[in-house]
Motif scaffolding. Structure first.
Motif, mmCIF file in Angstrom:
data_model
loop_
_atom_site.group_PDB
_atom_site.id
_atom_site.type_symbol
_atom_site.label_atom_id
_atom_site.label_comp_id
_atom_site.label_asym_id
_atom_site.label_seq_id
_atom_site.Cartn_x
_atom_site.Cartn_y
_atom_site.Cartn_z
ATOM 1 N N VAL A 188 111.774 55.090 107.351
ATOM 2 C CA VAL A 188 113.171 55.502 107.363
ATOM 3 C C VAL A 188 114.073 54.302 107.053
ATOM 4 N N GLN A 189 113.757 53.147 107.662
ATOM 5 C CA GLN A 189 114.555 51.953 107.394
ATOM 6 C C GLN A 189 114.516 51.586 105.910
ATOM 7 N N THR A 190 113.326 51.666 105.312
ATOM 8 C CA THR A 190 113.207 51.338 103.885
ATOM 9 C C THR A 190 114.075 52.262 103.048
ATOM 10 N N LEU A 191 114.007 53.552 103.361
ATOM 11 C CA LEU A 191 114.801 54.528 102.609
ATOM 12 C C LEU A 191 116.282 54.228 102.732
ATOM 13 N N LEU A 192 116.750 53.946 103.974
ATOM 14 C CA LEU A 192 118.168 53.687 104.186
ATOM 15 C C LEU A 192 118.610 52.396 103.502
ATOM 16 N N LYS A 193 117.768 51.346 103.550
ATOM 17 C CA LYS A 193 118.116 50.079 102.889
ATOM 18 C C LYS A 193 118.193 50.248 101.365
ATOM 19 N N VAL A 194 117.235 51.011 100.832
ATOM 20 C CA VAL A 194 117.240 51.246 99.385
ATOM 21 C C VAL A 194 118.497 51.981 98.966
ATOM 22 N N MET A 195 118.833 53.049 99.683
ATOM 23 C CA MET A 195 120.025 53.815 99.334
ATOM 24 C C MET A 195 121.297 52.993 99.532
ATOM 25 N N ALA A 196 121.306 52.116 100.529
ATOM 26 C CA ALA A 196 122.477 51.275 100.750
ATOM 27 C C ALA A 196 122.688 50.322 99.574
ATOM 28 N N CYS A 197 121.591 49.834 98.990
ATOM 29 C CA CYS A 197 121.703 48.955 97.822
ATOM 30 C C CYS A 197 122.228 49.712 96.610
ATOM 31 N N PHE A 198 121.877 50.981 96.498
ATOM 32 C CA PHE A 198 122.279 51.760 95.332
ATOM 33 C C PHE A 198 123.727 52.205 95.394
ATOM 34 N N GLY A 199 124.307 52.297 96.578
ATOM 35 C CA GLY A 199 125.688 52.747 96.693
ATOM 36 C C GLY A 199 125.799 53.943 97.607
ATOM 37 N N THR A 243 119.984 55.849 84.781
ATOM 38 C CA THR A 243 119.324 55.035 85.803
ATOM 39 C C THR A 243 119.173 53.591 85.353
ATOM 40 N N ILE A 244 119.263 53.360 84.048
ATOM 41 C CA ILE A 244 119.141 51.995 83.545
ATOM 42 C C ILE A 244 120.246 51.107 84.100
ATOM 43 N N PHE A 245 121.429 51.694 84.361
ATOM 44 C CA PHE A 245 122.517 50.910 84.950
ATOM 45 C C PHE A 245 122.142 50.461 86.364
ATOM 46 N N ASN A 256 119.381 44.506 79.950
ATOM 47 C CA ASN A 256 120.843 44.475 79.994
ATOM 48 C C ASN A 256 121.452 44.861 78.652
ATOM 49 N N MET A 257 120.775 44.508 77.556
ATOM 50 C CA MET A 257 121.283 44.906 76.240
ATOM 51 C C MET A 257 121.256 46.430 76.102
ATOM 52 N N LYS A 258 120.178 47.054 76.574
ATOM 53 C CA LYS A 258 120.097 48.516 76.522
ATOM 54 C C LYS A 258 121.195 49.149 77.376
ATOM 55 N N THR A 318 132.302 47.759 81.134
ATOM 56 C CA THR A 318 130.950 47.699 81.697
ATOM 57 C C THR A 318 129.968 47.140 80.676
ATOM 58 N N ALA A 319 130.092 47.603 79.444
ATOM 59 C CA ALA A 319 129.223 47.106 78.382
ATOM 60 C C ALA A 319 129.392 45.607 78.210
ATOM 61 N N TYR A 320 130.637 45.148 78.221
ATOM 62 C CA TYR A 320 130.935 43.720 78.076
ATOM 63 C C TYR A 320 130.235 42.907 79.155
ATOM 64 N N SER A 321 130.215 43.435 80.387
ATOM 65 C CA SER A 321 129.587 42.735 81.509
ATOM 66 C C SER A 321 128.067 42.652 81.333
ATOM 67 N N TYR A 322 127.433 43.778 81.018
ATOM 68 C CA TYR A 322 125.968 43.772 80.841
ATOM 69 C C TYR A 322 125.558 42.848 79.692
ATOM 70 N N LEU A 323 126.285 42.912 78.595
ATOM 71 C CA LEU A 323 125.926 42.102 77.429
ATOM 72 C C LEU A 323 126.129 40.621 77.716
ATOM 73 N N GLY A 324 127.119 40.301 78.551
ATOM 74 C CA GLY A 324 127.313 38.920 78.957
ATOM 75 C C GLY A 324 126.131 38.394 79.755
ATOM 76 N N VAL A 325 125.614 39.227 80.662
ATOM 77 C CA VAL A 325 124.426 38.832 81.429
ATOM 78 C C VAL A 325 123.241 38.628 80.485
ATOM 79 N N ALA A 326 123.071 39.550 79.544
ATOM 80 C CA ALA A 326 121.956 39.444 78.600
ATOM 81 C C ALA A 326 122.016 38.138 77.818
ATOM 82 N N LEU A 327 123.184 37.775 77.334
ATOM 83 C CA LEU A 327 123.329 36.535 76.563
ATOM 84 C C LEU A 327 123.047 35.308 77.419
#
Length: 719
Positions: A52-63, A156-158, A185-187, A200-209
């Motif tokens: 249960v803790q794992t499930l709650l921690k995972v969901m907390a990370c996702f939002g 889900t890629i985001f 990140n490019m995808k 959002t695209a600008y942010s992901y592409l910046g990380v990729a570079l």
């Protein structure tokens, strides 16, 4: 006490029907839950099972919400107990499931409490165990990425990229992993761009570079090319124009070929509000040409003498149009060639001069380059060359020289004047990475040296030099043209007996189709020239008939030369009483063409005009003085222009004329002059032919030649 407070306020209630405690969603959303309550929730969650803790921690990370499919991805990886934890979390009221299949925390504070049970070592710093990830987010993202890599996971890629990007400081330590996450990140950035979420695209592409190694343009060229273009697109969409232009310019600088440059050129042109039509007709292009010419005449010398603009976007857009003109030409989309050349001209006329204006001007002349526009084209082309001297256009020299000296200037300037410039264009093309255009200059070099009567052995050596280079610089187009030229030169030297090569055979007309129109035209024109010099009148006539459509256009220098020999051949046919009426028309058409050409360039065409006129007058035998004057005029004109081969031909024709009139002394003098000219030219077969005529020239007992007998029968019939 705090537990009683939660119950007393109705936030947590026991549901007798469900036989479990449930959270009151409406009351929770309306409450301002205190930190003490948040601490109590975290304390309670710490007492739950690991699943249960794992499930709650995972969901907390996702939002605040998590899609059911994401839970499914984790179930198939290391968190085998996630599914069990999901059931308990639902039954205990920590989360709820909506009608779309997504799971939600009942309150943001519940999610915050779940996030607080993640150990600090997982959230903020590296974990010592080799089986653990650097932090919980990063470990979670890596697990999702490992399972989903290569699968179409949609949005889900985001989520995956968001999680794994938390570990960037550890990702960069592993080059292979860095590239994999950069591609992830490019995808994500590309998907965000497609969905118009440009920030959002600008942010992901910046990380990729940021994950690319220092040598990424050499070690990961394709990835770098895509990333830089996407980043410039995203930056342009969020009004970061300066940054967008920097990325575009870097892409154009590093791109290895035209195909890789075109998307960036197109994006740059769109910054000026330019667009490219899907279809464009020839009638539309004619209207656009007239409009552009009108604009050019209106701006006058003031525009030409103006200062160079600093508008970098204009420069790149013109560069794009200059490049796409070539692509359209080789794709045989001639209406689009006209469109792009006109657009480049109009932009420069409207917004000012730049480094790419000379090429825009010279390309515009190639669209106009017809007989009726010859002088106008030459004037515009001269303007282009004057700008070349003012601006730094070293990279454009191959194309500038190819178009000016190979396609425009020959109408007004000596053939020989452009040969050295074309050689410079060839060398500049190879040294600057523009080998294709450099090799086109090489084609023009050989074509022009043949027309100007350069030494045949020297031409042959230069052809073989270029053919040798083609082992490195692959160009089938250049190879085919050089093979056509080599056959002509080899035949003129020794009929190909010692100078031909079986390893590189020449192509014939039957080997070509409509897709090879330019090459087919060259084969036909050179076939006319070869057959005339070889004395094959019927073959010359047949090939001449096949390329008569080129004579009317008069757009290529070789077509004028082929028509000149076609006309001389027609005179020979008349002497043999073959197709007299039709041959008369051919002769007259050739004279008209040479008159027009000589009016523009007396240097290149006067000797040809005079020789045709001399042959016409000489055949009628009605005006001996005029024939003599015309022959001598042709000889002197050819000598003055340096056309030693045509000087020899005029001497040969004059010799036969005097031989037919039994003036053997004059005939011998002209035959000897012809032999000397052919020796300088390097044509062994013509030297041997003239020597045979000299050996048979006996004033006391000269046999009547077949051609002479024909002349006697024809008498004074007019051509």
């Amino acid at each position: 006490m705090q537990s009683l407070t939660i119950k007393s306020r109705g936030l947590l209630q026991y549901n007798f029907h469900q036989k479990r405690w449930v959270w009151n969603d409406d009351l929770i959303r309306a409450e301002d839950i205190t930190d003490n309550v948040l601490h109590l929730l975290s304390f309670k969650m710490n007492g739950l099972s690991d699943d249960v803790q794992t499930l709650l921690k995972v969901m907390a990370c996702f939002g605040s919400s998590t899609n059911e499919s994401v839970i499914g991805y984790l179930t198939f990886w290391t968190h085998a107990g996630v599914q069990n934890g999901l059931k308990v979390a639902l039954s205990d009221g920590f989360i709820v499931k909506d009608e779309k299949g997504s799971f939600h925390f009942v309150h943001d504070k519940v999610r915050e409490a779940a996030y607080n049970i993640i150990p600090d070592s997982d959230k903020k710093q590296a974990v010592v165990s080799p089986f653990a990830a650097t932090k919980f987010h990063y470990r979670l993202g890596k697990e999702l990425h490992s399972y989903c890599d290569g699968k179409d996971v949609g949005d889900t890629i985001f989520l995956i990229a968001n999680q794994i990007n938390h570990g960037k400081e550890w990702i960069v330590r592993d080059t292979d992993l860095s590239i994999a996450i950069a591609e992830l990140n490019m995808k994500a950035g590309k998907m965000a761009l497609d969905g118009c979420d440009h920030k959002t695209a600008y942010s992901y592409l910046g990380v990729a570079l940021s994950l690319l190694p220092n040598d990424h343009w050499s070690s990961h060229y394709d990835l770098s090319l895509r990333l830089y273009f996407l980043k410039s697109s995203a930056a342009n969409s969020i009004c970061q124009y300066y940054e967008a232009e920097l990325f575009l310019r870097m892409t154009l600088e590093k791109a290895r070929c035209l195909d890789d440059q075109l998307p960036s050129y197109l994006l740059m042109s769109q910054k000026l509000g330019e667009s490219i039509p899907v279809t464009y007709t020839l009638s539309e292009s004619s209207e656009m040409l007239e409009e552009t010419l009108k604009m050019y005449e209106e701006v006058g010398d003031k525009w030409l003498k103006g200062e160079k603009t600093v508008d970098k976007t204009l420069q790149t857009t013109l560069q794009f149009y200059n490049v796409i003109v070539l692509a359209s030409y080789f794709c045989k989309s001639y209406s689009m060639v006209a469109y792009f050349t006109c657009k480049a001209m109009q932009l420069s006329l409207q917004r000012g001069l730049c480094d790419h204006t000379p090429l825009a001007l010279i390309q515009f002349t190639t669209v106009l380059n017809k007989d009726e526009n010859a002088m106008l084209c030459y004037r515009i082309a001269k303007d282009a060359m004057s700008l070349r001297e003012r601006f730094d256009v070293a990279a454009q020299i191959p194309e500038l020289y190819f178009n000016f000296y190979g396609r425009i200037a020959w109408r007004f300037e000596p053939f020989q004047a452009g040969i050295d410039k074309l050689r410079q264009g060839f060398e500049a093309g190879l040294s600057s990475g523009h080998a294709d255009m450099g090799l086109h200059c090489a084609i023009q070099v050989i074509k022009t040296t043949i027309l100007s009567g350069a030494n045949l052995s020297s031409i042959l050596k230069e052809i073989d030099y270029y053919l040798h280079l083609l082992k490195t610089y692959k160009s089938e187009v250049t190879r085919n043209f050089l093979r056509v030229f080599r056959k002509t030169v080899s035949l003129l030297i020794d009929n190909g007996e010692a100078t031909s090569t079986a390893a590189d055979p020449c192509i014939g007309v039957g080997d070509l189709n409509d897709k090879n129109r330019k090459l087919r035209d060259a084969v036909l024109q050179h076939s006319v020239i070869r057959c005339y010099w070889s004395g094959h009148n019927e073959r010359c006539r047949n090939f001449g008939e096949k390329c008569k459509h080129l004579f009317g256009q008069g757009r290529q220098s070789t077509s004028y030369i082929a028509q000149f020999f076609f006309g001389l051949n027609a005179v020979d046919l008349i002497k043999k009483r073959k197709q007299i009426n039709k041959s008369k028309e051919v002769v007259q058409a050739a004279i008209v063409a040479m008159k027009y050409a000589a009016a523009n360039s007396a240097w290149n065409f006067t000797n040809k005009l005079r020789l045709l006129e001399a042959e016409q007058v000489a055949h009628t035998r009605t005006n001996h003085d005029r024939a003599s004057i015309l022959y001598e005029a042709s000889i002197k004109s050819a000598k003055r222009s340096g056309f030693v081969h045509e000087q020899g031909l005029a001497c040969e024709k004059a010799a036969f004329y005097y031989q037919r009139g039994r003036n053997y002394q004059k005939a011998r003098e002209y035959f000897q002059q012809a032999r000397e000219c052919y020796q300088v030219w390097g044509s062994s077969i013509k030297v041997a032919f003239i020597q045979k005529e000299l050996d048979g020239l006996n004033p006391d007992a000269l046999p009547v030649r077949v051609t002479e007998a024909v002349h006697i029968k024809i008498g004074t019939n007019s051509l």
